[in-house]
Scaffold this motif. Structure first.
Motif, PDB file in Angstrom:
ATOM      1  N   PHE A  46       0.848  -1.176   0.000  1.00  0.00           N
ATOM      2  CA  PHE A  46       0.000   0.000   0.000  1.00  0.00           C
ATOM      3  C   PHE A  46       0.887   1.230   0.000  1.00  0.00           C
ATOM      4  O   PHE A  46       1.912   1.287   0.686  1.00  0.00           O
ATOM      5  N   GLY A  47       0.487   2.239  -0.763  1.00  0.00           N
ATOM      6  CA  GLY A  47       1.266   3.465  -0.851  1.00  0.00           C
ATOM      7  C   GLY A  47       0.524   4.641  -0.268  1.00  0.00           C
ATOM      8  O   GLY A  47      -0.712   4.702  -0.291  1.00  0.00           O
ATOM      9  N   ALA A  48       1.300   5.604   0.267  1.00  0.00           N
ATOM     10  CA  ALA A  48       0.771   6.888   0.704  1.00  0.00           C
ATOM     11  C   ALA A  48       1.129   7.913  -0.373  1.00  0.00           C
ATOM     12  O   ALA A  48       2.306   8.086  -0.701  1.00  0.00           O
ATOM     13  N   PHE A  49       0.134   8.566  -0.922  1.00  0.00           N
ATOM     14  CA  PHE A  49       0.318   9.455  -2.071  1.00  0.00           C
ATOM     15  C   PHE A  49      -0.193  10.856  -1.777  1.00  0.00           C
ATOM     16  O   PHE A  49      -1.165  11.045  -1.042  1.00  0.00           O
ATOM     17  N   ILE A  50       0.465  11.840  -2.388  1.00  0.00           N
ATOM     18  CA  ILE A  50      -0.128  13.147  -2.632  1.00  0.00           C
ATOM     19  C   ILE A  50      -0.103  13.315  -4.141  1.00  0.00           C
ATOM     20  O   ILE A  50       0.965  13.293  -4.763  1.00  0.00           O
ATOM     21  N   GLY A  51      -1.278  13.433  -4.723  1.00  0.00           N
ATOM     22  CA  GLY A  51      -1.375  13.360  -6.174  1.00  0.00           C
ATOM     23  C   GLY A  51      -0.958  11.972  -6.621  1.00  0.00           C
ATOM     24  O   GLY A  51      -1.402  10.965  -6.074  1.00  0.00           O
ATOM     25  N   ASP A  52      -0.062  11.902  -7.596  1.00  0.00           N
ATOM     26  CA  ASP A  52       0.438  10.617  -8.070  1.00  0.00           C
ATOM     27  C   ASP A  52       1.810  10.291  -7.496  1.00  0.00           C
ATOM     28  O   ASP A  52       2.410   9.282  -7.875  1.00  0.00           O
ATOM     29  N   ARG A  53       2.309  11.130  -6.591  1.00  0.00           N
ATOM     30  CA  ARG A  53       3.650  10.926  -6.043  1.00  0.00           C
ATOM     31  C   ARG A  53       3.614   9.990  -4.843  1.00  0.00           C
ATOM     32  O   ARG A  53       2.870  10.221  -3.885  1.00  0.00           O
ATOM     33  N   LEU A  54       4.424   8.942  -4.900  1.00  0.00           N
ATOM     34  CA  LEU A  54       4.534   7.979  -3.804  1.00  0.00           C
ATOM     35  C   LEU A  54       5.455   8.550  -2.731  1.00  0.00           C
ATOM     36  O   LEU A  54       6.624   8.820  -2.980  1.00  0.00           O
ATOM     37  N   LEU A  55       4.915   8.735  -1.515  1.00  0.00           N
ATOM     38  CA  LEU A  55       5.680   9.313  -0.407  1.00  0.00           C
ATOM     39  C   LEU A  55       6.130   8.263   0.604  1.00  0.00           C
ATOM     40  O   LEU A  55       7.109   8.472   1.335  1.00  0.00           O
ATOM     41  N   GLY A  56       5.416   7.166   0.666  1.00  0.00           N
ATOM     42  CA  GLY A  56       5.736   6.107   1.614  1.00  0.00           C
ATOM     43  C   GLY A  56       4.962   4.855   1.263  1.00  0.00           C
ATOM     44  O   GLY A  56       4.013   4.902   0.474  1.00  0.00           O
ATOM     45  N   TYR A  57       5.377   3.749   1.856  1.00  0.00           N
ATOM     46  CA  TYR A  57       4.726   2.483   1.516  1.00  0.00           C
ATOM     47  C   TYR A  57       4.983   1.443   2.596  1.00  0.00           C
ATOM     48  O   TYR A  57       5.879   1.580   3.433  1.00  0.00           O
ATOM     49  N   ALA A  58       4.180   0.402   2.556  1.00  0.00           N
ATOM     50  CA  ALA A  58       4.377  -0.779   3.408  1.00  0.00           C
ATOM     51  C   ALA A  58       3.618  -1.931   2.771  1.00  0.00           C
ATOM     52  O   ALA A  58       2.563  -1.727   2.153  1.00  0.00           O
TER      53      ALA A  58
END
Length: 274
Positions: free
Chosen positions: A179-191
């Motif tokens: 799962f990713g944390a996004f602002i817009g289409d930019r991936l900021l973090g994941y797990a």
């Protein structure tokens, strides 16, 4: 004195069960992932006895015999449950021959024990990777950029290719997802999180440096833990004992279940002071 292999190692099987081999011996188990020789902690000995039971020479001999004929193996790695603080002194002989030592916290939580934090990050959008190549491409570049010092890029990309194949195969088979944390289409973090036999195991919690300390990791794990609760009654996450993430996970309801010692000797690593 024999003891079971660590809970962390047992939960590793959730992620690796499609590709790994587990070969049992009296004092240790051999954990092998032949298709990914650059995955150091996919190819290791899981000890059932204290590290001090044998000399470093004998443990190395056991590793070399276990991985004889497995192409591409250029490291040695050992994992064991730390049951006595005195065992920590036994690593000196390994460190003197350029082994990296880490101690992990194996954290466990019943799925119904999740604690909701007082504050969540409401600016991000959390969504599964699924099979979206544009997201996986961002994941690769973040992982390469944030890799630990001493890992040369070409070898690390080989390692990542093996991990990506594993994770995407698991997703396609219905065992879980990243799962990713996004602002817009930019991936900021994941797990990642994957489940098998009513147990869930998390993988690779990461937030890029410019967006750390904004509650993204907390929000991401809280979201995933709720998602997992419909699929498994117990959840396992591993954290470096010397890193603040262990406290973060415990604030969400995870509790320290076991301490796990890890030793790895790999090309390019030199112990501090050597």
């Amino acid at each position: 004195m024999h003891h079971p292999i660590s809970l962390g190692v047992q939960s590793d099987f959730i992620v690796s069960h499609l590709e790994s081999e587990l070969i049992d011996h009296a004092d240790y188990a051999v954990y092998r992932t032949p298709a990914s020789p650059d995955f150091y902690f996919g190819n290791f000995l899981a000890l059932k006895v204290p590290l001090s039971k044998k000399s470093s020479y004998h443990w190395e001999q056991a590793f070399d015999q276990a991985f004889e004929g497995v192409a591409g193996i250029r490291h040695r790695a050992f994992i064991w449950p730390v049951v006595e603080a005195s065992e920590e002194t036994d690593i000196r002989g390994f460190v003197n021959t350029n082994y990296e030592f880490t101690e992990n916290h194996v954290l466990a939580m019943p799925s119904d024990a999740l604690i909701s934090p007082h504050r969540l990050n409401t600016e991000i959008r959390i969504t599964p990777f699924d099979d979206d190549e544009s997201i996986w491409s961002q994941w690769r570049e973040i992982a390469v950029t944030e890799r630990d010092a001493g890992h040369e890029e070409a070898g690390y990309r080989r390692y990542l290719a093996g991990r990506e194949k594993t994770y995407r195969d698991l997703e396609r088979a219905g065992y879980g997802d990243f799962f990713g944390a996004f602002i817009g289409d930019r991936l900021l973090g994941y797990a990642g999180v994957f489940t098998l036999n009513d147990l869930a195991r998390y993988q690779q919690v990461q937030v890029i440096p410019d967006f750390q300390n904004k509650g993204i990791a907390r929000t991401l794990i809280h979201h995933l833990a709720q998602w997992v609760a419909t699929r498994a009654s117990r959840q396992i996450i591993i954290a470096d004992a010397d890193y603040h993430a262990s406290a973060l996970y415990q604030s969400l309801g995870f509790r320290l279940s076991q301490r796990e010692g890890c030793l790895c000797q790999w090309p390019g690593y030199v112990s501090p002071g050597h």
